[in-house]
Scaffold this active site. Structure first.
Site, mmCIF file in Angstrom:
data_model
loop_
_atom_site.group_PDB
_atom_site.id
_atom_site.type_symbol
_atom_site.label_atom_id
_atom_site.label_comp_id
_atom_site.label_asym_id
_atom_site.label_seq_id
_atom_site.Cartn_x
_atom_site.Cartn_y
_atom_site.Cartn_z
ATOM 1 N N ASP A 190 0.955 -1.137 0.038
ATOM 2 C CA ASP A 190 -0.044 -0.012 -0.093
ATOM 3 C C ASP A 190 0.904 1.383 0.104
ATOM 4 O O ASP A 190 1.454 1.668 0.901
ATOM 5 C CB ASP A 190 -0.990 0.001 1.376
ATOM 6 C CG ASP A 190 -1.802 -1.049 1.207
ATOM 7 O OD1 ASP A 190 -2.861 -1.169 0.359
ATOM 8 O OD2 ASP A 190 -1.594 -2.172 2.171
ATOM 9 N N HIS A 225 -11.990 -1.505 9.282
ATOM 10 C CA HIS A 225 -10.863 -2.109 10.167
ATOM 11 C C HIS A 225 -11.633 -2.521 11.342
ATOM 12 O O HIS A 225 -11.173 -3.363 11.903
ATOM 13 C CB HIS A 225 -9.828 -1.106 10.268
ATOM 14 C CG HIS A 225 -9.066 -0.956 9.149
ATOM 15 N ND1 HIS A 225 -9.066 0.088 8.151
ATOM 16 C CD2 HIS A 225 -7.530 -1.671 8.934
ATOM 17 C CE1 HIS A 225 -8.160 -0.139 7.362
ATOM 18 N NE2 HIS A 225 -7.439 -1.024 7.494
ATOM 19 N N ASP A 243 -10.205 -6.541 -0.175
ATOM 20 C CA ASP A 243 -9.564 -5.531 0.817
ATOM 21 C C ASP A 243 -9.101 -6.552 1.730
ATOM 22 O O ASP A 243 -9.659 -7.777 1.812
ATOM 23 C CB ASP A 243 -10.819 -4.705 1.485
ATOM 24 C CG ASP A 243 -9.870 -3.284 2.003
ATOM 25 O OD1 ASP A 243 -8.362 -3.616 2.560
ATOM 26 O OD2 ASP A 243 -10.336 -2.348 2.264
#
Length: 366
Positions: free
Chosen positions: A106, A220, A289
């Protein structure tokens, strides 16, 4: 008898050769196709010879790895300590792999950059900072970033973020991860970023489909439904860039878009096969993800998560292995996927479709 003893070994060799050729012509077996779909994170700035990850790569149980700068659970350096160290680490992983290896990171800039001045590289501006300027300046900055990534051995960047900039979004706007509020400005800067990555030899990723910018929560930490705040404008960067021939990866978010069902987008066939593939015409690789985020793990165990993601249409199953840690994550995910195929809950043809898309992407690595 002598002639027979000679003939039968020769006949057996001919048979085995013909069998092997036929099997090769038929394509990869289920285990190999399953392995290509698994991307995992791991601990360590180097990997010992007996590391489970090396064994998984050599046996084809994983087709990709993702590296992080910090270990979230331990609060220490995870994979990236210096340019020379990470270059050696990635070379070791690639040499151990049974085939071309996707090595992801990332690297957006700003608060989300795994390569930074702290580990011997440099700091790059955030997407919001780039979005305030000219797209050509974004290209110049991203070209330097791409060169650093390629020089270290990375070939897949989970960036750019093409979410719209909304300051009250805790995971995107509040962290300066979006280029702009207006879709056309996002598209212009994302186009420049992608062109820079391509010129540097790095594959780009559009994220977080179908749009995370309007989310008022962080996946998250738990389930997030964006249906009340999401607008079709959030699709415009995808629509334009796909129409222009974007050929990298699209990462689908864990956000739930309630009008398409009550599952996170990357576990929802109405979003991946419906909105993204049928609606926008995307035929390339779809990555999830991180499947260890709370938005997923609060409701599903590993096997159920894999079942839902694969049947939703995801190709690359990402297990960052940083929010929770399992040294054998690749083997466990691979085994769960094979079990689901053996049980008839995932069709072999579904794996083959993902394998073909991933192989087409990996042709860019050869």
């Amino acid at each position: 008898m002598t002639l027979l003893r000679v003939f039968f070994p020769l006949a057996a060799l001919c048979f085995l050769s013909t069998f092997a050729a036929a099997r090769s012509a038929a394509g990869p077996d289920t285990a190999r196709m399953a392995g290509a779909m698994i991307m995992v994170g791991f601990r360590g700035t180097e990997v010992p010879d007996n590391a489970p990850l090396l064994r998984a790569l050599a046996e084809g149980r994983a087709g990709g790895v993702i590296l992080f700068s910090r270990d979230i659970l331990l609060g220490t350096v995870r994979n990236i300590e210096s340019p020379s160290q990470v270059r050696a680490l990635i070379a070791r992983l690639k040499s151990a792999a049974a085939g071309p290896l996707l090595v992801a990171v990332d690297q957006e800039g700003g608060r989300v950059q795994r390569l930074s001045a702290q580990n011997g590289f440099q700091d790059w501006p955030s997407a919001r900072e780039w979005g305030l300027g000219d797209p050509e300046a974004t290209y110049a900055g991203a070209l330097g970033m791409g060169a650093a990534l390629a020089g270290a051995g990375f070939n897949l960047n989970f960036a750019p973020c093409v979410d719209l900039d909304m300051p009250d979004s805790p995971a995107i706007g509040a962290l300066d991860r979006a280029f702009h509020r207006r879709p056309e400005r996002v598209t212009a800067h994302a186009r420049a970023f992608i062109r820079a990555m391509t010129d540097a030899g790095v594959i780009s990723t559009l994220k977080h489909f179908p749009g995370h910018g309007s989310a008022r929560g962080d996946t998250h930490l738990g389930f997030v439904d964006v249906d009340a705040t999401w607008t079709p404008d959030e699709l415009e960067p995808y629509r334009t860039l796909l129409d222009e021939g974007f050929d990298g990866v699209i990462m689908v978010a864990h956000v739930c878009l309630g009008r398409y069902g009550d599952a996170p987008a990357d576990l929802n066939p109405a979003v991946i096969e419906g909105l993204l593939r049928a609606g926008l015409g995307w035929q390339g690789v779809v990555a999830t993800d991180d499947l260890q985020m709370e938005a997923v793990t609060a409701a599903h165990d590993l096997k159920e998560t894999i079942l839902l993601a694969v049947n939703a249409g995801a190709d690359v199953l990402v297990f960052g292995n940083n929010l929770a840690y399992d040294p054998d994550m690749a083997a466990h995910a691979h085994a769960a996927l094979l079990e689901l195929v053996a049980e008839g809950r995932i069709a072999p043809a579904r794996l083959r479709a993902s394998w073909e898309r991933i192989e087409a992407l990996k042709e860019r690595l050869r």
